[in-house]
Write a protein that holds these residues in place. Sequence first.
Motif, mmCIF file in Angstrom:
data_model
loop_
_atom_site.group_PDB
_atom_site.id
_atom_site.type_symbol
_atom_site.label_atom_id
_atom_site.label_comp_id
_atom_site.label_asym_id
_atom_site.label_seq_id
_atom_site.Cartn_x
_atom_site.Cartn_y
_atom_site.Cartn_z
ATOM 1 N N ALA A 133 0.844 -1.208 0.000
ATOM 2 C CA ALA A 133 0.000 0.000 0.000
ATOM 3 C C ALA A 133 0.875 1.253 0.000
ATOM 4 O O ALA A 133 0.589 2.230 -0.691
ATOM 5 N N LEU A 134 1.962 1.174 0.766
ATOM 6 C CA LEU A 134 2.881 2.314 0.842
ATOM 7 C C LEU A 134 3.506 2.585 -0.522
ATOM 8 O O LEU A 134 3.578 3.733 -0.977
ATOM 9 N N GLU A 135 3.944 1.514 -1.176
ATOM 10 C CA GLU A 135 4.495 1.666 -2.531
ATOM 11 C C GLU A 135 3.475 2.348 -3.437
ATOM 12 O O GLU A 135 3.799 3.240 -4.207
ATOM 13 N N SER A 136 2.241 1.884 -3.307
ATOM 14 C CA SER A 136 1.185 2.386 -4.182
ATOM 15 C C SER A 136 0.925 3.878 -3.936
ATOM 16 O O SER A 136 0.774 4.645 -4.886
ATOM 17 N N VAL A 137 0.896 4.275 -2.684
ATOM 18 C CA VAL A 137 0.611 5.693 -2.394
ATOM 19 C C VAL A 137 1.817 6.554 -2.786
ATOM 20 O O VAL A 137 1.673 7.697 -3.242
ATOM 21 N N ARG A 138 3.000 5.957 -2.680
ATOM 22 C CA ARG A 138 4.202 6.723 -3.073
ATOM 23 C C ARG A 138 4.295 6.903 -4.586
ATOM 24 O O ARG A 138 5.015 7.778 -5.057
ATOM 25 N N ALA A 139 3.569 6.055 -5.295
ATOM 26 C CA ALA A 139 3.589 6.169 -6.760
ATOM 27 C C ALA A 139 2.630 7.248 -7.267
ATOM 28 O O ALA A 139 2.543 7.491 -8.472
ATOM 29 N N LEU A 140 1.897 7.892 -6.350
ATOM 30 C CA LEU A 140 0.972 8.956 -6.769
ATOM 31 C C LEU A 140 1.774 10.138 -7.319
ATOM 32 O O LEU A 140 2.928 10.339 -6.936
ATOM 33 N N PRO A 141 1.154 10.948 -8.171
ATOM 34 C CA PRO A 141 1.851 12.151 -8.635
ATOM 35 C C PRO A 141 2.159 13.071 -7.447
ATOM 36 O O PRO A 141 1.451 13.033 -6.431
ATOM 37 N N ASP A 142 3.185 13.901 -7.586
ATOM 38 C CA ASP A 142 3.648 14.745 -6.470
ATOM 39 C C ASP A 142 2.514 15.519 -5.802
ATOM 40 O O ASP A 142 2.390 15.513 -4.585
ATOM 41 N N ALA A 143 1.686 16.180 -6.610
ATOM 42 C CA ALA A 143 0.646 17.052 -6.050
ATOM 43 C C ALA A 143 -0.307 16.256 -5.170
ATOM 44 O O ALA A 143 -0.753 16.718 -4.128
ATOM 45 N N ALA A 144 -0.619 15.038 -5.570
ATOM 46 C CA ALA A 144 -1.532 14.206 -4.794
ATOM 47 C C ALA A 144 -0.838 13.692 -3.547
ATOM 48 O O ALA A 144 -1.414 13.652 -2.462
ATOM 49 N N ARG A 145 0.421 13.316 -3.707
ATOM 50 C CA ARG A 145 1.155 12.732 -2.572
ATOM 51 C C ARG A 145 1.305 13.750 -1.443
ATOM 52 O O ARG A 145 1.372 13.399 -0.283
ATOM 53 N N ASP A 146 1.357 15.028 -1.807
ATOM 54 C CA ASP A 146 1.573 16.064 -0.798
ATOM 55 C C ASP A 146 0.278 16.582 -0.183
ATOM 56 O O ASP A 146 0.300 17.420 0.707
ATOM 57 N N ASP A 147 -0.847 16.108 -0.663
ATOM 58 C CA ASP A 147 -2.105 16.527 -0.058
ATOM 59 C C ASP A 147 -2.188 15.939 1.356
ATOM 60 O O ASP A 147 -1.767 14.796 1.586
ATOM 61 N N PRO A 148 -2.724 16.708 2.304
ATOM 62 C CA PRO A 148 -2.773 16.214 3.685
ATOM 63 C C PRO A 148 -3.412 14.831 3.829
ATOM 64 O O PRO A 148 -2.949 14.019 4.634
ATOM 65 N N ASP A 149 -4.464 14.558 3.060
ATOM 66 C CA ASP A 149 -5.126 13.257 3.217
ATOM 67 C C ASP A 149 -4.245 12.114 2.719
ATOM 68 O O ASP A 149 -4.190 11.047 3.330
ATOM 69 N N ALA A 150 -3.544 12.369 1.607
ATOM 70 C CA ALA A 150 -2.640 11.333 1.110
ATOM 71 C C ALA A 150 -1.443 11.184 2.050
ATOM 72 O O ALA A 150 -0.962 10.074 2.304
ATOM 73 N N LEU A 151 -0.995 12.321 2.586
ATOM 74 C CA LEU A 151 0.120 12.256 3.556
ATOM 75 C C LEU A 151 -0.294 11.454 4.784
ATOM 76 O O LEU A 151 0.473 10.653 5.326
ATOM 77 N N LEU A 152 -1.525 11.687 5.195
ATOM 78 C CA LEU A 152 -2.035 10.979 6.363
ATOM 79 C C LEU A 152 -2.060 9.474 6.107
ATOM 80 O O LEU A 152 -1.676 8.676 6.972
ATOM 81 N N LEU A 153 -2.505 9.115 4.921
ATOM 82 C CA LEU A 153 -2.522 7.698 4.552
ATOM 83 C C LEU A 153 -1.102 7.150 4.603
ATOM 84 O O LEU A 153 -0.854 6.064 5.137
ATOM 85 N N GLN A 154 -0.169 7.942 4.097
ATOM 86 C CA GLN A 154 1.242 7.513 4.158
ATOM 87 C C GLN A 154 1.686 7.335 5.601
ATOM 88 O O GLN A 154 2.359 6.362 5.938
ATOM 89 N N GLY A 155 1.292 8.295 6.455
ATOM 90 C CA GLY A 155 1.665 8.226 7.870
ATOM 91 C C GLY A 155 1.163 6.938 8.504
ATOM 92 O O GLY A 155 1.895 6.244 9.218
#
Length: 512
Positions: free
Chosen positions: A364-386
């Motif tokens: 899942a982490l790999e998958s979220v890290r593969a998001l485009p930069d703008a999406a990856r830096d959104d708070p909700d995506a960051l939270l998912l990463q966290g």
Amino acid sequence: MGSGGARVSASLSLEHVERLRALVAARLGLHFEDDKLESLRDALRARLEESGVSDAETYLARLALPGSARAELQRLAARLTVGETYFFRHPDHFRAFEEAVLPGLLASRAGARRLRLLSAGCASGEEPYSLAIALDRLLPDRTSWQVEVVAIDVNPDALEAARKGEYSEWSLRETDAETRARYFRRSGRAYELDPALRETVTFEERNLKDADAAFWRPGAFDVIFCRNVTMYLEPAVTRAAIARFGRALGPGGHLFLGYAETLRGISSEFHLCHTHETFYYRMRALDEPRPEPRIEPEPHAEPAPWLPEPDASWVEAIQRSSDRIATLVTAPPDSGARAGPAPAGRWNLHEPLDLLRQERFGAALESVRALPDAARDDPDALLLQGVLLVNTGQVKEAERVSARVLAADELNAGAHYVMALCRERAGDLAGAADHDRTAAYLDAGFAMPHFHLGLLAQRRGDAAGARRALETALTLFSREDAARILLFGGGFSREALAGLCRARIQALGGRG
Ligand SMILES: C[S@@+](CC[C@H](N)C(=O)[O-])C[C@H]1O[C@@H](n2cnc3c(N)ncnc32)[C@H](O)[C@@H]1O
């Protein structure tokens, strides 16, 4: 509106009650949920009888005329507002005020020797008088200071009682014997407040809905208490009132809200302060960065399309969670979009969320890290990463990611919860509990921080505290948002989490 005691024979239709609800929202700023419609109906019936107006049509038409119904609006306010209050209500607030706020204030105002406090929504006066007592007790060299406590309320009857300054034993239930003896005189069953203290508080009838540039002028107040009031207001009225508070306080000014009220989704002008086991706000300094305001869906708006039904299947829940997050992620700041289906094919979170559900955290982490930069830096995506970083044991990295979210939005309850998990893993149990409490304060429906607080209390050997927190979590799990269980539940289902709670409560001697 006339006088007399006409009986209201005709029954009041739902349409009449709905029209009264809209008028009360527009003219008084008060918000009534659907389950409070009966109290509006009762108020309408009572006002028709008391004012001698023969029918609801005439009454509602008169109430709608701008400027013509001030006296009637006062009567309605007296009937429809909730005036529950008592001296030194929420004692933690008074301790924080006395020990954390006042010393700094006295130092910064030592030159002008002037302090101005506001109690907004003061009801029958217990709150502003408590502030006056606190200042009288604590101000060194009291006579050399010019202290003003201003108290406002929309209910004229409450203000009349406040000015009288006579209270029952019940109003003093949190007041110690020494304070009673020093500031009150017994008069039969009532307690009369010391007239000298009474004179230090000025009462004014005022609606928080109304702008008045002179009253809310910049720097007008050092501290505002507005507790247990915004919960009764229309969200737009709350936003406007909080913006006025911010201007009237100026940088460094302090705001106390009720225990169940937060600025989350309302204002980013204030910094959240957490001390003495309670919360209050401080206006940011002019050069302090302000996070981008994140507008939350209004609590009583139509259910958002992404909210899962309680029995929604996982597929559906994931679809909706993903849509919700993708919508938050993709809505450009000027689009005005709140919630709705995600634009197809953009920043799709289905895959990481589905992998999270399968507890395949690394993938899942790999998958979220593969998001485009703008999406990856959104708070909700960051939270998912966290969340995924915590679940894969990368605690330092998870803490760094959560800190990024909190730097941009310190009122983000999810990020505080992830931070609590990180602090616990780092061995900082007190820090973990602080973040959990902040998450629980910021979002009263969030079950996980209570669950975690229960586990932390159990680790400390505090069985009673653990039971209390787990019981709260158990109640909240039954109505917790499925998207949030998916994100923060560590792959457990609602039922599994509730089962864990029950088992722990039983092990701690409770009924579970
Ligand atoms: C529950 S009491 C809170 C009293 C006190 N602040 C406390 O926490 O103990 C709420 C008060 O807010 C007042 N209120 C409600 N809406 C208001 C408005 N739009 N403007 C001013 N006061 C309002 C009500 O009349 C009521 O007296």
